[in-house]
Write a protein that holds these residues in place. Structure first.
Motif, short mmCIF file in Angstrom:
data_model
loop_
_atom_site.label_atom_id
_atom_site.label_comp_id
_atom_site.label_asym_id
_atom_site.label_seq_id
_atom_site.Cartn_x
_atom_site.Cartn_y
_atom_site.Cartn_z
N ASP A 42 34.09 32.58 36.98
CA ASP A 42 34.61 33.15 38.24
C ASP A 42 34.23 32.27 39.43
N LEU A 45 36.71 29.55 39.57
CA LEU A 45 38.04 30.05 39.96
C LEU A 45 38.11 30.24 41.48
N ARG A 49 40.43 28.03 44.08
CA ARG A 49 41.38 28.62 45.04
C ARG A 49 41.12 28.10 46.45
N ARG A 52 42.41 24.54 46.66
CA ARG A 52 43.88 24.48 46.67
C ARG A 52 44.42 24.88 48.04
N GLU A 53 43.90 25.98 48.57
CA GLU A 53 44.42 26.48 49.86
C GLU A 53 44.07 25.52 50.99
N SER A 241 40.75 41.20 56.19
CA SER A 241 41.98 41.54 55.45
C SER A 241 41.70 42.54 54.33
N VAL A 243 40.61 42.08 51.53
CA VAL A 243 40.78 41.56 50.17
C VAL A 243 39.43 41.51 49.47
N ALA A 249 35.53 43.90 43.16
CA ALA A 249 35.73 44.76 42.00
C ALA A 249 35.67 43.93 40.72
N ALA A 250 35.83 42.60 40.84
CA ALA A 250 35.83 41.75 39.66
C ALA A 250 34.70 40.73 39.64
N VAL A 251 34.17 40.37 40.81
CA VAL A 251 33.19 39.28 40.90
C VAL A 251 31.97 39.77 41.67
N ARG B 71 35.44 44.34 35.02
CA ARG B 71 36.48 43.31 34.92
C ARG B 71 37.68 43.82 34.12
N LEU B 82 44.84 41.81 50.53
CA LEU B 82 45.41 40.61 49.92
C LEU B 82 45.22 39.47 50.89
N TYR B 83 45.26 38.22 50.38
CA TYR B 83 45.21 37.06 51.27
C TYR B 83 46.59 36.93 51.94
N MET B 86 48.56 33.59 51.28
CA MET B 86 48.68 33.06 49.91
C MET B 86 50.01 33.48 49.30
N LEU B 87 50.54 32.67 48.41
CA LEU B 87 51.82 32.99 47.79
C LEU B 87 51.65 34.19 46.86
N GLU B 90 50.97 33.38 43.06
CA GLU B 90 49.64 32.77 42.87
C GLU B 90 48.54 33.80 43.09
N GLN B 91 48.77 34.69 44.04
CA GLN B 91 47.75 35.70 44.35
C GLN B 91 47.52 36.65 43.17
N TYR B 94 45.87 34.74 40.38
CA TYR B 94 44.44 34.48 40.69
C TYR B 94 43.59 35.71 40.40
N LEU B 95 44.08 36.87 40.85
CA LEU B 95 43.29 38.09 40.61
C LEU B 95 43.24 38.42 39.13
N ARG B 97 43.16 36.19 36.78
CA ARG B 97 42.18 35.27 36.20
C ARG B 97 40.75 35.72 36.51
N LEU B 98 40.56 36.25 37.71
CA LEU B 98 39.21 36.76 38.04
C LEU B 98 38.81 37.92 37.12
N HIS B 99 39.85 38.61 36.62
CA HIS B 99 39.57 39.73 35.71
C HIS B 99 39.51 39.26 34.25
N GLN B 139 50.13 44.71 45.60
CA GLN B 139 48.77 45.23 45.38
C GLN B 139 48.69 45.96 44.04
#
Lengths: 433, 295
Positions: A42, A45, A49, A52-53, A241, A243, A249-251, B71, B82-83, B86-87, B90-91, B94-95, B97-99, B139
């Motif tokens: 994680d 990852l 990100r 990339r951004e 935001s 987020v 919730a995941a990391v 996870r 959300l970002y 960000m596209l 991709e968003q 990405y989420l 993959r984090l899971h 979301q």
């Protein structure tokens, strides 16, 4: 100072040993997200990100091009204006013995160029050639030197230094000839080298080292300011935001934060490496003397301290970002954080310009907030040994570990706290509790 | 099965959770109801470790919930997050993959869910360019992309148009049918009644009522809906013992009968008053259960 440095290294060793022992004692399976390998975890990852951004961002692209343009200008313009590389054109009126010719060529070499000797019909023709700029110096009968404009006694330009060196060399050659010395004695005199000079006070920066040091300081200042501000704003935006709630919730918070500072740090290092590589290429291409003498060592020291400086400050800025929720709050938080950076930068630039460091400046080189600026300057001055450099780096790393732990606690407590700017005292109180 | 056991949480002088205990069985859509400030969001955040608990345990299939379990959960917080720059594709990827999804699996699942939720043409757009409703769909896609075993959705229907509510409602029911554990909070009780098999109603951080919607609707006093021609109010019920008028609208009187009242007596009284055009027993509505639970 030596004793302090040794104590610092010992302290780092003790802290590392305790940490390793605690890890061994903890044992057990690795937490989720750690067992996936370095490039799928994680942390990676999150870092990927960020990279990339940032790479995609217009600000990064425009900023990089601007910095490269400034670096190119800083290297190319002095080279163009110095004229050091142009061969010296010397007109000879009458005859000039071989020893005299050798003296003129040696004078040209001393300013980093060569001499082109040509015969002139007479003094009048030589004067005309000087006025028109066809030749830089005329030597009449091996006894008199003629230039177009007189050089002042303080003029250190390559042209002035060449004429002075030629004048001295020719004078010496004439004296040798008048003394009727043997050829062996003449050669011994011609090959005379100046004796080395040792100083009791700290040294002064040479031209190339000074220029490289100043460029390195500016680079460090710009990059630390820019990338730490990115972290501050990035953390604030994730909070604003909302987020952050989805991410956490995941990391785990500390891993999310580690990924963020790693990603932005890699972008910073990539940009710095690109700038340095570009500077080396331009300096090589133009024949700039920016990389002569101790300058390469200064480049390496600057890069090392850019990384160490970023590692120290990034946690502080991340913790500050977690306290804010709006842009105006970010600005009020960024100002006090930037003060040690500005202070270190101004002190280092002053020392680099004056060429001598005080004892106070030596102390700054061992304090993590100012060391990224002070230590590369001391390297350029040649007043630090390797173990002092390593001791300062060890102190910085040890403090970074402490700062990261504290910042991680603040971040974890403050990042989910919405509804206005969080007071540091409140978060620290809760962290302690 | 998700179990919340004895959760306690305080913010300063405010008690957010007060020995809160309930469970969410797998394969069901469970509604999580309560007035504003009842503790719903705090309870959901506690499942993800986003709230410091003074006491209590959250368990998943009998074991305490840790990061590895989280996870495998999907979460849609009340404050959408959300970002913005960000596209969309991709968003969600990405989420995912984090899971824990691999790169190709996350890419595939992201495309699948965005397609399913009607966002296939917006994959390359920035999130900030989408409408509120579409952001909400992104979301939800982010909460679903990794195929979670548990879905916690905080007000997923808020601000959506009827088509959006139907789309999200269908997904929730489908996920439950596939064995997922679904808990969502809402103030739209009609939708909750349509979607959920069970509800848990909390107030002041405590469970007030919990159970299957059918059981709750069938419980309590009997209810009658009666319409008598020419009677806009329910005046004809005056004098009937054990009968209370709950509501009168459009000539229809909603009556609540206690144990002593007899429906035959009510029918006779209505027929005596005029022509009876409607006479039916009615289930207790969820809104009534909610109001009664909160006193």
């Amino acid at each position: 100072m030596k004793a302090v440095a040794v104590l610092a290294v010992l302290a780092v060793a003790v802290v590392l040993r305790r940490w390793l022992r605690r890890r061994r004692r903890a044992g057990g399976p690795a937490p989720a997200g750690r067992g996936l390998g370095p490039f799928t975890s994680d942390v990676w990852l999150v870092a990927a990100r960020e990279m990339r951004e940032r790479f995609r961002g217009r600000m990064f692209k425009v900023g990089t091009v601007l910095i490269l343009a400034v670096v190119a200008a800083a290297i190319v313009i002095p080279t163009l204006t110095s004229g050091a590389l142009a061969p010296r054109r010397v007109g000879i009126v009458g005859t000039l013995p071989a020893s005299g010719r050798a003296s003129v060529e040696a004078a040209a070499r001393s300013v980093g160029t060569t001499a082109i000797l040509s015969a002139e019909a007479g003094t009048g023709e030589a004067a005309a050639a000087l006025r028109s700029g066809r030749i830089d110096l005329a030597i009449v009968d091996g006894r008199e030197l003629l230039v177009d404009k007189a050089f002042g006694s303080t003029d250190t330009s390559p042209s002035a230094r060449f004429v002075r060196a030629a004048s001295s060399g020719l004078g010496l050659a004439e004296a040798v000839e008048a003394a009727h010395l043997s050829s062996a004695q003449s050669s011994a005199l011609a090959g005379a080298r100046p004796l080395p000079v040792s100083s009791l006070q700290s040294g002064r920066l040479s031209g190339p080292s000074r220029a490289t040091s100043v460029i390195g300081l500016i680079l460090t200042f710009v990059m630390l300011s820019q990338y730490n501000t990115w972290i501050l704003i990035g953390v604030m935006e994730e909070k604003a935001s909302r987020v952050i709630e989805v991410l956490l919730a995941a990391v785990r918070p500390i891993r999310l934060l580690a990924g963020k500072v790693l990603g932005i740090g890699l972008v910073a290092f990539a940009q710095a490496s690109l700038i340095v590589a570009f500077a080396l290429a331009v300096a090589g291409w133009t024949g700039s003397d920016l990389l002569r003498g101790t300058a390469p060592l200064v480049v390496v020291a600057t890069l090392v301290w850019l990384v160490l400086g970023y590692a120290f400050y990034c946690w502080v800025y991340a913790a500050a970002g977690s306290l804010a929720e709006r842009q105006d709050q970010v600005q009020s938080l960024a100002l006090p954080l930037s003060l040690p950076i500005i202070f270190g930068y101004i002190m280092a630039i002053t020392v680099a310009a004056s060429g001598s460091a005080s004892a106070f400046f030596d102390v700054l080189a061992y304090l993590p907030p100012t060391a990224p600026f002070a230590m590369p300057v001391l390297v350029a001055l040649g007043t630090v040994s390797w173990w002092q450099f390593v001791a300062s780096a060890a102190i910085s790393l040890a403090c970074t570990v402490g700062v990261a732990r504290l910042a991680g606690g603040i971040y974890r407590r403050a990042i989910l706290h919405t509804g206005g700017r969080v007071k540091l005292r409140e978060v620290l109180g809760r962290t302690a509790g | 099965m998700l179990e919340l056991d004895g959760l306690r949480c305080r913010f300063g002088t405010v008690t957010a959770l007060d020995d809160l205990s309930f469970s969410v069985p797998a394969g069901q859509v469970v509604g999580f109801l309560g007035p504003n400030g009842a503790g719903k969001t705090t309870a959901m955040r506690a499942v993800f470790g986003l709230t410091d608990l003074a006491a209590g345990t959250v368990r998943w299939n009998g074991a305490p919930v840790g990061q590895a379990e989280r996870r495998r959960f999907g979460y849609m917080p009340e404050e959408r997050g959300l970002y913005p720059g960000m596209l969309v594709g991709e968003q969600v990827e990405y989420l995912g993959r984090l899971h824990g999804l691999g790169a190709s699996a996350a890419h595939e699942a992201s495309g699948l869910w965005l397609d399913r939720l009607g966002l296939v043409g917006r994959v390359g757009d920035k999130v900030e360019a989408l409408s509120h409703g579409n952001q909400q769909r992104v979301q939800l896609a982010a909460a679903l992309v990794h195929g979670p075993e548990l879905l916690l959705l905080d007000e997923p229907l808020a601000g959506l148009d009827p088509a959006g509510i139907d789309a999200i409602g269908d997904v929730l029911v489908e996920q439950a049918r596939l064995g997922c554990c679904v808990l969502f909070s809402s103030h739209q009780l009609d939708q909750v009644e349509d979607l959920c098999e069970s509800v848990t109603i909390i107030d002041h951080g405590r469970v007030m009522v919990a159970g299957r919607v059918d059981d709750l609707a069938a419980s309590g006093p009997r209810r009658l809906v009666v319409r008598v021609e020419g009677h806009r109010d329910a005046g004809w019920t005056r004098g009937l013992g054990g009968v209370a008028v709950s509501e009168v609208s459009g000539g229809r009187a909603r009556l609540v009968l206690d144990a002593s009242a007899d429906s035959d007596t009510v029918l006779r009284a209505a027929m005596a008053a005029g022509r009876v055009t409607e006479f039916a027993f009615e289930r207790r509505r969820l809104s009534e259960v909610f109001r009664e639970a909160l006193g």
